[in-house]
Design an enzyme around this catalytic site. Structure first.
Site, short mmCIF file in Angstrom:
data_model
loop_
_atom_site.label_atom_id
_atom_site.label_comp_id
_atom_site.label_asym_id
_atom_site.label_seq_id
_atom_site.Cartn_x
_atom_site.Cartn_y
_atom_site.Cartn_z
N ARG A 1 -2.94 -0.25 2.97
CA ARG A 1 -2.04 0.43 2.12
C ARG A 1 -2.42 1.72 1.39
NH1 ARG A 1 -0.07 -1.74 -3.13
NH2 ARG A 1 2.01 -0.60 -3.63
N HIS B 1 -1.51 5.48 1.19
CA HIS B 1 -0.88 6.15 0.10
C HIS B 1 -1.98 7.39 -0.15
CE1 HIS B 1 1.61 3.00 -2.14
NE2 HIS B 1 1.39 2.99 -1.00
N VAL C 1 -0.18 11.78 -0.10
CA VAL C 1 -0.50 12.80 -1.10
C VAL C 1 -1.76 13.56 -0.92
CG1 VAL C 1 -0.39 12.96 -3.70
CG2 VAL C 1 0.57 10.79 -2.67
N GLY D 1 -2.81 14.79 1.56
CA GLY D 1 -3.53 14.58 2.77
C GLY D 1 -4.69 13.61 2.74
N ASN E 1 0.96 3.43 -7.41
CA ASN E 1 -0.58 2.99 -6.97
C ASN E 1 -1.04 1.96 -7.76
OD1 ASN E 1 -0.51 4.75 -4.74
ND2 ASN E 1 -1.24 6.35 -5.94
N HIS F 1 3.01 -3.47 7.58
CA HIS F 1 3.55 -4.72 6.48
C HIS F 1 3.51 -6.06 7.42
CE1 HIS F 1 5.95 -1.81 3.93
NE2 HIS F 1 4.67 -1.74 3.79
N THR F 2 2.87 -6.15 8.48
CA THR F 2 2.87 -7.48 9.18
C THR F 2 1.66 -8.13 8.29
OG1 THR F 2 2.12 -8.43 11.12
CG2 THR F 2 1.13 -6.51 10.75
N ASP G 1 5.53 -10.35 5.60
CA ASP G 1 5.73 -10.92 6.93
C ASP G 1 5.79 -12.46 6.78
OD1 ASP G 1 5.88 -11.56 9.52
OD2 ASP G 1 4.10 -10.42 10.29
N SER H 1 3.51 -15.33 8.61
CA SER H 1 2.42 -14.69 9.28
C SER H 1 1.69 -13.43 8.51
CB SER H 1 2.82 -13.83 10.77
OG SER H 1 1.77 -13.34 11.25
#
Length: 320
Positions: free
Chosen positions: A66, A70, A74, A76, A95, A193-194, A241, A244
């Site tokens: 993540r 993120h 922003v 690059g 953040n 997001h798994t 998820d 899992s």
């Protein structure tokens, strides 16, 4: 070639350079194996550092994945999200729940001891994101390296550029297109997001709105969510998820089909016809695992800085 390289040497050098280059964005070039001579142990040092934290707490994997996302959305992929201080991206509301800064700092300390001033924080973050996916059961991909670190971090830019938990598909498409990413990249990268979790406050309105429960949620799933996220307990967290959380697989997409998407921005990928066909494609493990790596490479080259456009930070939390 009189006074310089022979034709044979020139051709050999050209072929080696051509073989190394894997992606070009806005005239910038990164390549696989960038540190093979300058810091041969760079990737193994990052990998072993991530492994040590993952063994004690597997939630670091989702945190690092993540954080890389993120960062890239922003300014690059320039490690601007790592810069600490008032008014920086790191202090911006989207953040505040990021996890894994200590992992990056630890890897940087080890790399500075082995190869001072050579490996950028932005490359460490890209490598750590890949290693996190692999440790969670996903496929490995080659990470192009050679980025430099940015010198600017502005917190207000985070809210503008980052996709939000309530964004429609149309808004998500626009934010991804602004970074040169298409609708397939959107669905694939949402599949990250798994692994990971979300604060109850990020979707509480789907459960407790005066207008009723969000109709896109499977009614049989509502009692489970309300038990995990009682009203007025916004800081509690729920797996993105269900069933899992720590395994990098395709059950995230299966949950969208069942109406078990946690965030509104996730569930709309099923309810919107333009993205549903792509979700259906990634119900199969093979295509998702392979193409996730491809989209990660594409994202990790968004707005990169090379040469004089950036620097190699001595500490990831501060510019030199």
């Amino acid at each position: 070639m009189e006074g310089g390289l022979s034709k044979k040497s020139f051709l050999l050098m050209f072929l080696l350079l051509a073989a190394a280059v894997v992606n070009t964005v806005h005239g910038e070039v990164t390549c696989v194996g960038f540190y093979s001579s300058s810091c041969p142990r760079a990737e193994s040092i990052v990998r072993s550092t991530v492994q040590s934290y993952f063994r004690s707490d597997p939630t670091f994997a989702a945190g690092l994945l993540r954080m890389h996302f993120h960062d890239c959305f922003v300014r690059g992929c320039d490690a601007s999200v790592l810069i600490d201080g008032d008014g920086t991206e790191r202090k911006a509301r989207p953040n505040l729940s990021l996890k894994g800064f200590e992992v990056i700092d630890d890897a940087k300390t080890k790399l500075e001891a082995a190869c001072p001033g050579v490996v950028s924080c932005s490359d460490i973050l890209a490598l750590a994101a890949r290693d996190s996916v692999v440790l969670s059961g996903g496929l490995r991909w080659e990470v192009p390296t050679g980025r430099r670190d940015g010198r600017v971090s502005i917190g207000t830019e985070a809210a503008i550029n980052l996709p939000g938990p309530n964004d429609s598909v149309a808004i998500q498409k626009k934010k991804f297109a602004n970074k040169g990413l298409n609708i397939q990249d959107l669905v694939i990268l949402a599949g990250g997001h798994t692994i990971g979790s979300a604060a109850c406050q990020s979707f509480a309105d789907r459960l407790y709105s005066p207008n009723g429960i969000d109709p896109s949620i499977d009614p049989s799933f509502v009692p489970t969510l309300r038990q995990i996220c009682p009203q007025n307990q916004p800081t509690k967290r729920v797996a993105l998820d269900t069933g899992s959380q720590f395994k990098f697989d395709t059950s995230y997409f299966a949950n969208l089909k069942k109406g078990h998407g946690i965030l509104r921005s996730d569930q709309v990928l099923w309810t919107d016809a333009s993205t549903r066909t792509i979700v259906l494609k990634y119900l199969a493990t093979g295509p998702f695992n392979v193409e996730f790596g491809n989209s990660m490479v594409k994202m990790s080259n968004v707005g990169i800085k090379t040469d004089a456009n950036g620097e190699i930070r001595r500490k990831c939390s501060a510019v030199n």
